[in-house]
Design a protein around this motif. Sequence first.
Motif, PDB file in Angstrom:
ATOM      1  N   LYS A   1      -1.573   6.726 -10.332  1.00 30.99           N
ATOM      2  CA  LYS A   1      -2.184   5.548  -9.723  1.00 30.99           C
ATOM      3  C   LYS A   1      -3.332   5.037 -10.599  1.00 30.99           C
ATOM      4  O   LYS A   1      -3.926   5.806 -11.350  1.00 30.99           O
ATOM      5  CB  LYS A   1      -2.729   5.908  -8.341  1.00 30.99           C
TER       6      LYS A   1
ATOM      7  N   LYS B   1       0.832  -1.212   0.000  1.00 30.22           N
ATOM      8  CA  LYS B   1       0.000   0.000   0.000  1.00 30.22           C
ATOM      9  C   LYS B   1       0.862   1.255   0.000  1.00 30.22           C
ATOM     10  O   LYS B   1       0.554   2.233  -0.684  1.00 30.22           O
ATOM     11  CB  LYS B   1      -0.929   0.018   1.217  1.00 30.22           C
TER      12      LYS B   1
ATOM     13  N   MET C   1      -3.972  -1.266  -3.691  1.00 32.22           N
ATOM     14  CA  MET C   1      -4.844  -0.137  -3.390  1.00 32.22           C
ATOM     15  C   MET C   1      -6.215  -0.689  -3.017  1.00 32.22           C
ATOM     16  O   MET C   1      -6.662  -1.672  -3.588  1.00 32.22           O
ATOM     17  CB  MET C   1      -4.961   0.817  -4.576  1.00 32.22           C
TER      18      MET C   1
ATOM     19  N   TYR D   1     -10.336   0.373  -2.446  1.00 38.85           N
ATOM     20  CA  TYR D   1     -11.377   1.349  -2.734  1.00 38.85           C
ATOM     21  C   TYR D   1     -12.677   0.883  -2.085  1.00 38.85           C
ATOM     22  O   TYR D   1     -12.981  -0.306  -2.095  1.00 38.85           O
ATOM     23  CB  TYR D   1     -11.631   1.475  -4.237  1.00 38.85           C
TER      24      TYR D   1
ATOM     25  N   ALA E   1       2.208   1.810  -3.436  1.00 36.80           N
ATOM     26  CA  ALA E   1       1.151   2.310  -4.323  1.00 36.80           C
ATOM     27  C   ALA E   1       0.855   3.782  -4.042  1.00 36.80           C
ATOM     28  O   ALA E   1       0.614   4.563  -4.967  1.00 36.80           O
ATOM     29  CB  ALA E   1      -0.113   1.475  -4.170  1.00 36.80           C
ATOM     30  N   ASP E   2       0.880   4.174  -2.769  1.00 39.18           N
ATOM     31  CA  ASP E   2       0.638   5.582  -2.427  1.00 39.18           C
ATOM     32  C   ASP E   2       1.751   6.487  -2.937  1.00 39.18           C
ATOM     33  O   ASP E   2       1.519   7.659  -3.231  1.00 39.18           O
ATOM     34  CB  ASP E   2       0.506   5.759  -0.909  1.00 39.18           C
TER      35      ASP E   2
END
Length: 150
Positions: free
Chosen positions: A65, A56, A143, A145, A59-60
């Motif tokens: 992205k 994570k 990620m 959502y 990815a951040d």
Amino acid sequence: MKKFTWGHGVVIALLAFMAFILSMLFLFTNGQKNSEMVTDNYYEEELKYQDVIDAKKRADDLEEKPVYSQDKSGIKITFPNDYDNSNTTVKFVLNRTDDQNLDIKKSVQLDANKSFLIPAQVLKMGNYTLRLNWTKDKIDYRMDYDVIWK
């Protein structure tokens, strides 16, 4: 007729308390019949969670992205243009918050537009958590959502 004494009050209070406890026992357990654990291997996955945190974080830190959008055809995930199908593996999990039977888990290939579609036919109305995992050049990314499908 007898007078009402403090002894009668104690007995009535104890009976009311017992009735309250019994009603909570039967009402509360009937309301929790559909609760399920998110995963069957909770403890094993908890030990591996540092890998998830690292994925994570990576990815951040990305400049571009993956983004998701939804319309009547389904949920579309679009990756940035620099992603190459030959060195990118994409997996997604759609966890349904209230029913494990509606979870969707799949590994997909990106199309020519660097995207893929989760069709509306496999989705039911409700709340999902979309967990998107991908590996690019042997480095894992993730990620999450929150998705409300209507």
